[in-house]
Design a protein around this motif. Sequence first.
Motif, PDB file in Angstrom:
ATOM      1  N   GLU A 207      14.269   8.944   5.227  1.00  8.07           N
ATOM      2  CA  GLU A 207      13.043   8.167   5.073  1.00  8.07           C
ATOM      3  C   GLU A 207      13.228   7.118   3.984  1.00  8.07           C
ATOM      4  N   ILE A 208      12.509   6.039   4.118  1.00  2.00           N
ATOM      5  CA  ILE A 208      12.458   5.028   3.063  1.00  2.00           C
ATOM      6  C   ILE A 208      11.108   5.142   2.372  1.00  2.00           C
ATOM      7  N   VAL A 209      11.126   5.211   1.058  1.00  2.00           N
ATOM      8  CA  VAL A 209       9.906   5.344   0.283  1.00  2.00           C
ATOM      9  C   VAL A 209       9.619   4.011  -0.405  1.00  2.00           C
ATOM     10  N   VAL A 210       8.479   3.433  -0.107  1.00  2.00           N
ATOM     11  CA  VAL A 210       8.068   2.159  -0.691  1.00  2.00           C
ATOM     12  C   VAL A 210       6.883   2.415  -1.614  1.00  2.00           C
ATOM     13  N   SER A 211       6.975   1.958  -2.843  1.00  2.00           N
ATOM     14  CA  SER A 211       5.906   2.187  -3.824  1.00  2.00           C
ATOM     15  C   SER A 211       5.609   0.908  -4.581  1.00  2.00           C
ATOM     16  N   GLY A 212       4.492   0.910  -5.273  1.00  2.00           N
ATOM     17  CA  GLY A 212       4.091  -0.237  -6.067  1.00  2.00           C
ATOM     18  C   GLY A 212       2.684  -0.073  -6.578  1.00  2.00           C
ATOM     19  N   THR A 213       2.151  -1.132  -7.155  1.00  4.03           N
ATOM     20  CA  THR A 213       0.785  -1.119  -7.675  1.00  4.03           C
ATOM     21  C   THR A 213       0.056  -2.359  -7.182  1.00  4.03           C
ATOM     22  N   LEU A 214      -1.108  -2.162  -6.587  1.00  2.00           N
ATOM     23  CA  LEU A 214      -1.941  -3.272  -6.135  1.00  2.00           C
ATOM     24  C   LEU A 214      -2.869  -3.701  -7.260  1.00  2.00           C
ATOM     25  N   VAL A 215      -2.881  -4.996  -7.537  1.00  2.00           N
ATOM     26  CA  VAL A 215      -3.821  -5.569  -8.502  1.00  2.00           C
ATOM     27  C   VAL A 215      -4.791  -6.445  -7.708  1.00  2.00           C
ATOM     28  N   SER A 216      -6.092  -6.128  -7.785  1.00  2.00           N
ATOM     29  CA  SER A 216      -7.081  -6.850  -6.993  1.00  2.00           C
ATOM     30  C   SER A 216      -8.422  -6.857  -7.713  1.00  2.00           C
ATOM     31  N   ASN A 217      -9.287  -7.772  -7.291  1.00  2.00           N
ATOM     32  CA  ASN A 217     -10.648  -7.819  -7.830  1.00  2.00           C
ATOM     33  C   ASN A 217     -11.623  -6.974  -7.019  1.00  2.00           C
ATOM     34  N   HIS A 218     -11.125  -6.273  -5.982  1.00  2.00           N
ATOM     35  CA  HIS A 218     -11.943  -5.359  -5.198  1.00  2.00           C
ATOM     36  C   HIS A 218     -11.183  -4.054  -4.983  1.00  2.00           C
ATOM     37  N   LYS A 219     -11.918  -3.019  -4.623  1.00  5.42           N
ATOM     38  CA  LYS A 219     -11.324  -1.701  -4.434  1.00  5.42           C
ATOM     39  C   LYS A 219     -10.713  -1.588  -3.047  1.00  5.42           C
ATOM     40  N   ALA A 220      -9.461  -1.134  -3.017  1.00  7.69           N
ATOM     41  CA  ALA A 220      -8.765  -0.886  -1.750  1.00  7.69           C
ATOM     42  C   ALA A 220      -8.590   0.609  -1.565  1.00  7.69           C
ATOM     43  N   HIS A 221      -8.649   1.062  -0.311  1.00  8.56           N
ATOM     44  CA  HIS A 221      -8.501   2.495  -0.056  1.00  8.56           C
ATOM     45  C   HIS A 221      -7.142   2.859   0.517  1.00  8.56           C
ATOM     46  N   SER A 222      -6.461   1.917   1.200  1.00 11.12           N
ATOM     47  CA  SER A 222      -5.205   2.256   1.856  1.00 11.12           C
ATOM     48  C   SER A 222      -4.262   1.070   1.876  1.00 11.12           C
ATOM     49  N   VAL A 223      -2.987   1.382   2.002  1.00 13.36           N
ATOM     50  CA  VAL A 223      -1.953   0.376   2.207  1.00 13.36           C
ATOM     51  C   VAL A 223      -1.369   0.591   3.589  1.00 13.36           C
ATOM     52  N   VAL A 224      -1.070  -0.500   4.279  1.00 12.03           N
ATOM     53  CA  VAL A 224      -0.439  -0.461   5.591  1.00 12.03           C
ATOM     54  C   VAL A 224       0.891  -1.190   5.492  1.00 12.03           C
ATOM     55  N   LEU A 225       1.953  -0.542   5.944  1.00  9.46           N
ATOM     56  CA  LEU A 225       3.284  -1.143   5.927  1.00  9.46           C
ATOM     57  C   LEU A 225       3.753  -1.363   7.363  1.00  9.46           C
ATOM     58  N   VAL A 226       4.098  -2.606   7.676  1.00 10.09           N
ATOM     59  CA  VAL A 226       4.637  -2.963   8.989  1.00 10.09           C
ATOM     60  C   VAL A 226       6.140  -3.137   8.837  1.00 10.09           C
ATOM     61  N   ASP A 227       6.905  -2.379   9.626  1.00 17.40           N
ATOM     62  CA  ASP A 227       8.362  -2.467   9.603  1.00 17.40           C
ATOM     63  C   ASP A 227       8.814  -3.335  10.771  1.00 17.40           C
ATOM     64  N   GLU A 228       9.164  -4.567  10.486  1.00 17.86           N
ATOM     65  CA  GLU A 228       9.595  -5.499  11.520  1.00 17.86           C
ATOM     66  C   GLU A 228      11.118  -5.570  11.506  1.00 17.86           C
ATOM     67  N   SER A 229      11.724  -5.018  12.527  1.00 18.08           N
ATOM     68  CA  SER A 229      13.174  -4.959  12.568  1.00 18.08           C
ATOM     69  C   SER A 229      13.658  -5.057  14.004  1.00 18.08           C
ATOM     70  N   SER A 230      14.943  -5.159  14.175  1.00 11.90           N
ATOM     71  CA  SER A 230      15.530  -5.283  15.499  1.00 11.90           C
ATOM     72  C   SER A 230      16.338  -4.020  15.808  1.00 11.90           C
ATOM     73  N   PRO A 231      16.630  -3.755  17.082  1.00 10.35           N
ATOM     74  CA  PRO A 231      16.398  -4.654  18.213  1.00 10.35           C
ATOM     75  C   PRO A 231      15.057  -4.478  18.890  1.00 10.35           C
ATOM     76  N   ARG A 232      14.375  -3.310  18.705  1.00  9.16           N
ATOM     77  CA  ARG A 232      13.194  -3.041  19.519  1.00  9.16           C
ATOM     78  C   ARG A 232      11.919  -2.949  18.698  1.00  9.16           C
TER      79      ARG A 232
ATOM     80  N   ARG B 278       6.327  -5.562   5.593  1.00  9.65           N
ATOM     81  CA  ARG B 278       5.143  -6.360   5.285  1.00  9.65           C
ATOM     82  C   ARG B 278       4.028  -5.412   4.844  1.00  9.65           C
ATOM     83  N   LEU B 279       3.429  -5.690   3.692  1.00  9.44           N
ATOM     84  CA  LEU B 279       2.380  -4.838   3.151  1.00  9.44           C
ATOM     85  C   LEU B 279       1.020  -5.498   3.300  1.00  9.44           C
ATOM     86  N   MET B 280       0.079  -4.757   3.882  1.00  8.48           N
ATOM     87  CA  MET B 280      -1.314  -5.173   4.013  1.00  8.48           C
ATOM     88  C   MET B 280      -2.171  -4.135   3.298  1.00  8.48           C
ATOM     89  N   PHE B 281      -3.319  -4.560   2.776  1.00 11.37           N
ATOM     90  CA  PHE B 281      -4.189  -3.650   2.039  1.00 11.37           C
ATOM     91  C   PHE B 281      -5.581  -3.617   2.671  1.00 11.37           C
TER      92      PHE B 281
END
Length: 454
Positions: free
Chosen positions: A357-382, A416-419
């Motif tokens: 598994e790959i573990v991706v971590s970090g800290t979100l800095v925002s002016n509003h409260k976020a509840h979840s992070v979504v990670l999109v893994d865009e890779s090839s071939p499929r 790609r990280l979305m919040f």
Amino acid sequence: MNLRLLLFPLLLLATGAPFAFTREWTDATGKYKVEAEFDGVVMEKVRLVKPDGSILAVPLERLSERDQEYIRSLAETSGNGKPRSQNNQTGPKQDAGAIAPAKSSQNQVPEIHLVLFVAAGLDPPADAESKMVAAAEYTETFFVKWMKHWGYPPAREQIFPRDDRGRIRVLRIHGSKPPGQYTKAFELMQELWPKAHAQYGLPRNNPLWWVYVYKGDPPTRFNEYRGSGDIRRGGWAVVNYENRPGEISFDQEMAEGFLHDFTLKGCVHELGHAFGLFHTGPIIADRLGNTLMGPRTDPFRAAVRSKLDHDRVYLCEAEAAMLWKHFVFSGTVQDRRVVPSAKVQQYRARYDRSRNEIVVSGTLVSNHKAHSVVLVDESSPRQVNYWAKTYAARIEPTGEFQVRVREPSPAAGTFRLMFCFENGAITGDGKTSNPTNAFEKTYTKLGNDYQFEP
């Protein structure tokens, strides 16, 4: 009449356009064109939202005469959605189970308008509306089941409006053109919107539309399944009404038997786009089948060996996270139009070889409260587009997050990280809801290990 005076109702609406769909806009010289959705008029400037979520503010006089005429047609409707010429006329006759036309309210939670659109010269099948109601009930059950499964229980479980008998409401709109002339979803919606508002007196609060198009019995059908939307502007989905013998059964999987023939997976998939969902592929190890926003059923069946998974459709964890605070499921429109800021600090990715598994971590800095992070893994071939695997994790009150990529690609790719925020907004850059503009980091595969962009 002076165009600026005529635009007064739209100025009052500010950025709350009565309906949002993509169309081509042209400047007064005819040289410049852009595909965008109308988002209202502010200070005599027309707000246009491009497909990537970015906003253009164009002075009225710089638009083509055709576009000014289009805006004029919107401005000529009153607050209750009816043309001024019809304000004093009696609306459509309603039976005892009908819902009275709603009044305009920007604070009212927008509804999903379930519509049967019938091409001119046709009568719809006698059981069309009852099958659409059954499809909507199945859809509600599907969303509630999987959102609860992933720990995102919706505050509202009934997302379609009911009449006073408790039955899901279906709006019927008759087109003005013969079946062969309805081929494009955008053009159909341009005709449908003013008719629906004039006939039913619908509120102007950026609702959602789920439109079944009846052009005749098979093999005649409406082929362009399309959907688009987001939390700020509402959305729409246009699909075919497939008139085939059979009944919608809650005991069947979404891609099984008659439900497959009815194209229910494709119909709900487009509704997902109306909610603002993008394509997300299945996690094969979950053994739950195809994702709602994943590939079409036939390509999925061809790619997945296990026949036990061929008919199954599920809402993945990332899809559940993105829907949780959408006004349809939360029942609130507070701060609906706010796009929170989003900045990632202390980003780190590491490969856990023991678990592959790959573990991706970090800290979100925002002016509003976020509840979840979504990670999109865009890779090839499929793992691209319909097959791109998407993961989700909760965000701590401190903004810290850690998400596990459970099926890493054997090749290079991009994370790609979305919040997902409490007001329903989803963004990766604090500007748009488009995943192509998300916070991104690349990686490469080196032998039995990975190398990550810092």
